[in-house]
Design a protein around this motif. Structure first.
Motif, PDB file in Angstrom:
ATOM      1  N   THR A   1      13.470  34.761 -53.662  1.00 10.74           N
ATOM      2  CA  THR A   1      14.910  34.517 -53.803  1.00 10.74           C
ATOM      3  C   THR A   1      15.744  35.767 -53.583  1.00 10.74           C
ATOM      4  O   THR A   1      16.957  35.727 -53.771  1.00 10.74           O
ATOM      5  CB  THR A   1      15.210  33.958 -55.206  1.00 10.74           C
ATOM      6  N   VAL A   2      15.122  36.866 -53.174  1.00 14.00           N
ATOM      7  CA  VAL A   2      15.860  38.121 -52.981  1.00 14.00           C
ATOM      8  C   VAL A   2      16.829  38.027 -51.814  1.00 14.00           C
ATOM      9  O   VAL A   2      17.774  38.834 -51.708  1.00 14.00           O
ATOM     10  CB  VAL A   2      14.855  39.278 -52.784  1.00 14.00           C
ATOM     11  N   VAL A   3      16.667  37.053 -50.932  1.00 14.61           N
ATOM     12  CA  VAL A   3      17.578  36.890 -49.795  1.00 14.61           C
ATOM     13  C   VAL A   3      19.000  36.587 -50.260  1.00 14.61           C
ATOM     14  O   VAL A   3      19.970  36.859 -49.534  1.00 14.61           O
ATOM     15  CB  VAL A   3      17.059  35.767 -48.871  1.00 14.61           C
ATOM     16  N   ASN A   4      19.176  36.081 -51.470  1.00 15.66           N
ATOM     17  CA  ASN A   4      20.509  35.777 -51.998  1.00 15.66           C
ATOM     18  C   ASN A   4      21.250  37.014 -52.473  1.00 15.66           C
ATOM     19  O   ASN A   4      22.430  36.904 -52.850  1.00 15.66           O
ATOM     20  CB  ASN A   4      20.398  34.784 -53.164  1.00 15.66           C
ATOM     21  N   MET A   5      20.618  38.168 -52.462  1.00 20.95           N
ATOM     22  CA  MET A   5      21.211  39.365 -53.047  1.00 20.95           C
ATOM     23  C   MET A   5      21.592  40.423 -52.016  1.00 20.95           C
ATOM     24  O   MET A   5      22.153  41.455 -52.374  1.00 20.95           O
ATOM     25  CB  MET A   5      20.226  39.984 -54.050  1.00 20.95           C
ATOM     26  N   VAL A   6      21.305  40.229 -50.752  1.00 17.06           N
ATOM     27  CA  VAL A   6      21.428  41.300 -49.767  1.00 17.06           C
ATOM     28  C   VAL A   6      22.864  41.538 -49.316  1.00 17.06           C
ATOM     29  O   VAL A   6      23.102  42.472 -48.534  1.00 17.06           O
ATOM     30  CB  VAL A   6      20.546  40.991 -48.540  1.00 17.06           C
ATOM     31  N   HIS A   7      23.836  40.755 -49.762  1.00 14.30           N
ATOM     32  CA  HIS A   7      25.206  40.910 -49.271  1.00 14.30           C
ATOM     33  C   HIS A   7      26.004  41.947 -50.036  1.00 14.30           C
ATOM     34  O   HIS A   7      27.134  42.262 -49.641  1.00 14.30           O
ATOM     35  CB  HIS A   7      25.934  39.561 -49.342  1.00 14.30           C
TER      36      HIS A   7
ATOM     37  N   TYR B   1      25.682  45.914 -45.754  1.00 14.88           N
ATOM     38  CA  TYR B   1      24.509  46.351 -46.525  1.00 14.88           C
ATOM     39  C   TYR B   1      23.253  45.570 -46.150  1.00 14.88           C
ATOM     40  O   TYR B   1      22.146  46.080 -46.303  1.00 14.88           O
ATOM     41  CB  TYR B   1      24.780  46.191 -48.026  1.00 14.88           C
ATOM     42  N   GLY B   2      23.423  44.364 -45.660  1.00 16.73           N
ATOM     43  CA  GLY B   2      22.249  43.559 -45.327  1.00 16.73           C
ATOM     44  C   GLY B   2      21.444  44.137 -44.185  1.00 16.73           C
ATOM     45  O   GLY B   2      20.209  44.010 -44.157  1.00 16.73           O
TER      46      GLY B   2
END
Length: 809
Positions: free
Chosen positions: A513-519, A558-559
């Motif tokens: 679920t780390v893909v939800n945090m890259v922004h 940041y992504g």
């Protein structure tokens, strides 16, 4: 025996005797002997079928057996044949003579203790349970007495079914007894002869009656459903708390659904209403709500107040009217859709005094308003337009509830908005401290501004703080509440201070679920740490979770750094190529024209080049170099990735040369491709030279030729300068050679008419390429006088260079 003979004397006497058969039943049950022969339990298992035909001599059956019994037997025959039962004996019994049956019946009756020998005990079948109830209204008391006297064998299947059926329906036992084959009904010949027509008529009447009963039941059920829907609608209208949630047309939809299942198969067709009728119904519906008049009057002021052409004085006057109208009732209006809009407009356009009055009335209810679908926007307005004191009071009211509100769908937006837009360092720490433990929720620390400061003040509480953070963060992962930056900050602080074991456990929980945090900045750092410190299994799961989001990540501030960290440490370059690079190459032009997308491609061409990447970014990337899970050499990994992207990058230069050579942002990207990409670059260089070969007054780039274009002339100078390195490496493909072979002599002379063109020609002469100098110098030597007359700096330098190279001549 006298009582038995009187049975056949007449119907009246027959009924009288049967009224006194109860004592006989009791006496027969007490004096009964067990049935003759072996018990059926000792024989083979029960089978669904008629009893076997006895092998001994058959007894003659009385011919006067009733036609009704024969008809019942035929019905049982049909039912048993449908269910796969044999009916041979039933057909044989129907053909027996009535006289023999009557005589055998009279002679076989003996004392009551021998009453069980009237008929042999046969194997019971399922016929009695499947047979229909007789339509005749005969008195069967004597048959009941015989059945009770004979009893049932132990373990008989019929007795079990009787027990079950009697529990559900007490009359089922009597039905089975009436239809038993072993019981001979006693009735006169006149009755027997007249029963056929009567029973057929009764059958037809019963079928019609049942049909009518079914139709009436369905009609009653429809009426009941409609009446139930009407009652529910009335209750909803009467209830004050639920009147605001009513929807137009609920009753009609329910009635239509009910009538749609009518036996006729027809449903109610919704009649199309006119616009006037629908508006009137909507207006009547709104009148049921509380404060209807107040909301309508305030909306009239709101419609005028929100216009852009209203003067400041008029706005102040309208806000004063609106404040007087809604004073004391703002909390009720705040939780309604249109009432919340009115109060938002009051807060936005009112002056400080009017805003303060509204805030004083609602300041004690900020937490509940944050959880409301409509009132949460009022809290946002106070944060946006409120004074410094009002904003601090909003933060103070939210403190102590952050840990709970962050899980709420509506309130989490307010927490995120307050934390990101208006919170200072102290207020941000106050929000974060609630996740450190109960102690920090109650006792705020004014000296600290981050978790690092808190740990320096309380070093012994480090384990307790990290344990509380883990206990709070893991449920957020399970609920997938990872889009807010306050959550990203908590994870980042946890990864900074946790040991390797705790960090690995958190990575295994977070990897999908780390893909939800890259922004966000902190979220991207968390994702990078998961990639750096995760094992092979964790990295594979993280890469798979990025599938479908690579293009979006490459275009984020940041992504895109998360993708750079993948290129640095992941040894499985085939997996990276399949998931990351394959998705990038599908939309390569879109990525190449984006600012951050170009950085991803430049990192593949020339990683950590200070010409393309800021030193701070390079420093962040160096943190992953010390990870314990990357085994492959960095240069080998880089070469494997470069092999995948070189050919597509050269193709994009050929297809989009004009955009790349005329854009300042794409200039370095073009030079990096031509200098670092693997493969033959001849076609790409020829594409740039063809643009240079255009005439000065007819350029495809617009008003300016490439040699005069601010970005184009730098591109040409950089490409010519790259030939020096290529000449040292003894490479065969040089841009200067391609340029001289492509551009006509007349176009080269026209370049000398402008300052930037003179500098490009000067760069070709200073390159030191013998082939280029031998071809260019004779052409320029004929232009000495013209160059000497030109006053700009480029012409003077070019003239001096020509004189220096031709003085020997």
């Amino acid at each position: 025996m006298e009582t038995l003979e009187t049975v056949h004397s007449g119907t009246k006497r027959h009924k009288k005797i049967r009224r006194h058969s109860t004592s006989l039943d009791i006496h027969a049950q007490s004096m009964r002997r067990p049935p003759e022969g072996d018990s059926i339990i000792e024989k083979a298992p029960m089978k669904l079928g008629p009893p076997p035909v006895p092998t001994g001599p058959k007894k003659k059956v009385n011919e006067n057996k009733s036609v009704a019994a024969m008809k019942r037997r035929k019905r049982r025959t049909n039912m048993s044949s449908d269910s796969g039962l044999e009916t041979a004996e039933d057909d044989a019994n129907v053909k027996r003579s009535r006289s023999d049956t009557k005589s055998d019946f009279l002679t076989s009756l003996g004392p009551l203790n021998d009453i069980s020998s009237i008929h042999p005990v046969l194997d019971c079948t399922m016929e009695s349970t499947f047979s229909k109830k007789s339509k005749s209204k005969l008195d069967v008391t004597w048959e009941k007495a015989v059945c009770n006297a004979r009893g049932q064998p132990d373990g008989a299947e019929r007795s079990m079914r009787m027990a079950k059926s009697s529990a559900k329906n007490p009359e089922s036992c009597a039905i089975i007894e009436e239809n038993d084959e072993n019981v001979i009904p006693v009735e006169s010949e006149d009755e027997a002869n007249g029963m056929v027509d009567e029973e057929e008529e009764e059958d037809n009447e019963m079928v019609e009656v049942k049909k009518m009963e079914k139709v009436e039941k369905k009609k009653k059920s429809l009426k009941d459903k409609v009446q139930g829907a009407v009652k529910k609608m009335k209750k909803l209208k009467e209830g004050k708390a639920t009147t605001g949630k009513l929807k137009k047309g609920v009753l009609k939809r329910k009635i239509a659904d009910v009538m749609g299942s009518s036996p006729d198969g027809g449903g109610l067709k919704k009649a199309k209403k006119s616009e006037k009728e629908s508006k009137e119904e909507k207006k009547d519906f709104k009148k049921l709500r509380n404060n209807y008049d107040l909301i309508q009057n305030s909306k009239k002021i709101w419609e005028e107040l929100r216009k852009h052409d209203v003067t400041v004085d008029r706005k102040t006057k309208l806000c004063a009217e609106l404040l007087d109208m809604s004073k004391g009732k703002m909390q009720l209006l705040a939780f309604t859709h249109d009432g919340a809009r009115v109060i938002q407009c009051l807060i936005q356009h009112g002056n400080m005094e009017q805003r303060a009055v509204a805030f004083d009335e609602m300041k004690n209810n900020m937490v509940a308003m944050s959880e409301s679908k409509y009132a949460k926007f009022i809290v946002r307005k106070f944060l946006t337009y409120g004074s410094k004191m009002e904003r601090s009071l909003v933060f103070k009211s939210l403190c102590g509830h952050v840990r709970r509100l962050i899980r709420h769908r509506e309130a989490s937006e307010i927490i995120e908005y307050a934390y990101n837009e208006y919170a200072n360092a102290t207020q941000r720490l106050a929000f974060l401290e609630e996740f450190y433990g109960p102690t920090f929720t109650l006792l705020k620390t004014d000296d600290a501004k981050s978790l690092e400061d808190v740990l320096n003040l309380h070093p012994k509480k480090k384990d307790m703080i990290l344990a509380n953070m883990k206990e709070t963060l893991v449920p957020l992962i399970e609920k997938n509440i990872l889009t807010h930056s306050i959550i990203h900050r908590l994870f980042y602080e946890y990864f900074l201070h946790a040991d390797s074991k705790a960090r690995s456990e958190m990575i295994s929980e977070l990897r999908e679920t780390v893909v939800n945090m890259v922004h966000s900045r902190d979220g991207a750092r968390v994702a990078m740490k998961c990639i750096w410190h995760g094992n092979t299994k964790d990295r594979k799961a993280i890469l798979k979770s990025f599938k479908g989001f690579v293009l979006k990540m490459s275009k984020e501030e940041y992504g895109h750094q998360v993708l750079l960290s993948i290129f640095d440490v992941v040894d499985d370059t085939k997996l990276v190529s399949k998931i990351i690079l394959e998705e990038l190459l599908k939309t390569l032009k879109e990525v190449a024209m984006d600012t951050y997308g170009r950085k991803v491609l430049l990192y593949l061409l020339s990683p950590r080049d200070p010409m393309h990447f800021h030193p701070d970014v390079v420093k962040v990337m160096q943190e992953g170099d010390t990870n314990e899970f990357s085994k492959k050499d960095t240069n080998v990994r880089h070469d494997e990735l470069l092999d995948v992207v070189s050919k597509p990058l050269l193709k994009i230069v050929i297809d989009n040369t004009k955009e790349l050579v005329s854009d300042n942002n794409s200039l370095l990207f073009l030079l990096t491709i031509l200098s670092h990409a693997k493969g033959d670059t001849t076609k790409a260089l020829e594409a740039v030279a063809e643009i240079c070969a255009e005439k000065m007054n007819n350029s495809s780039l617009g008003d300016l030729h490439i040699v005069e274009h601010p970005a184009g002339h730098i591109t040409l100078k950089k490409l010519i300068a790259m030939d020096k390195e290529k000449m040292k490496n003894k490479e065969s493909v040089l841009f200067s050679n391609v340029l001289m072979n492509t551009v006509p002599e007349s176009v080269l002379k026209s370049w000398a008419a402008c300052n930037r063109g003179c500098f490009i020609l000067l760069a070709l002469l200073e390159l030191g390429n013998p082939e280029v100098t031998a071809q260019l110098l004779p052409t320029l030597a004929t232009m000495k006088k013209s160059l000497k007359m030109l006053k700009f700096k480029g012409a003077q330098l070019l003239h001096d260079n020509i004189l220096y190279n031709t003085k020997d001549d």
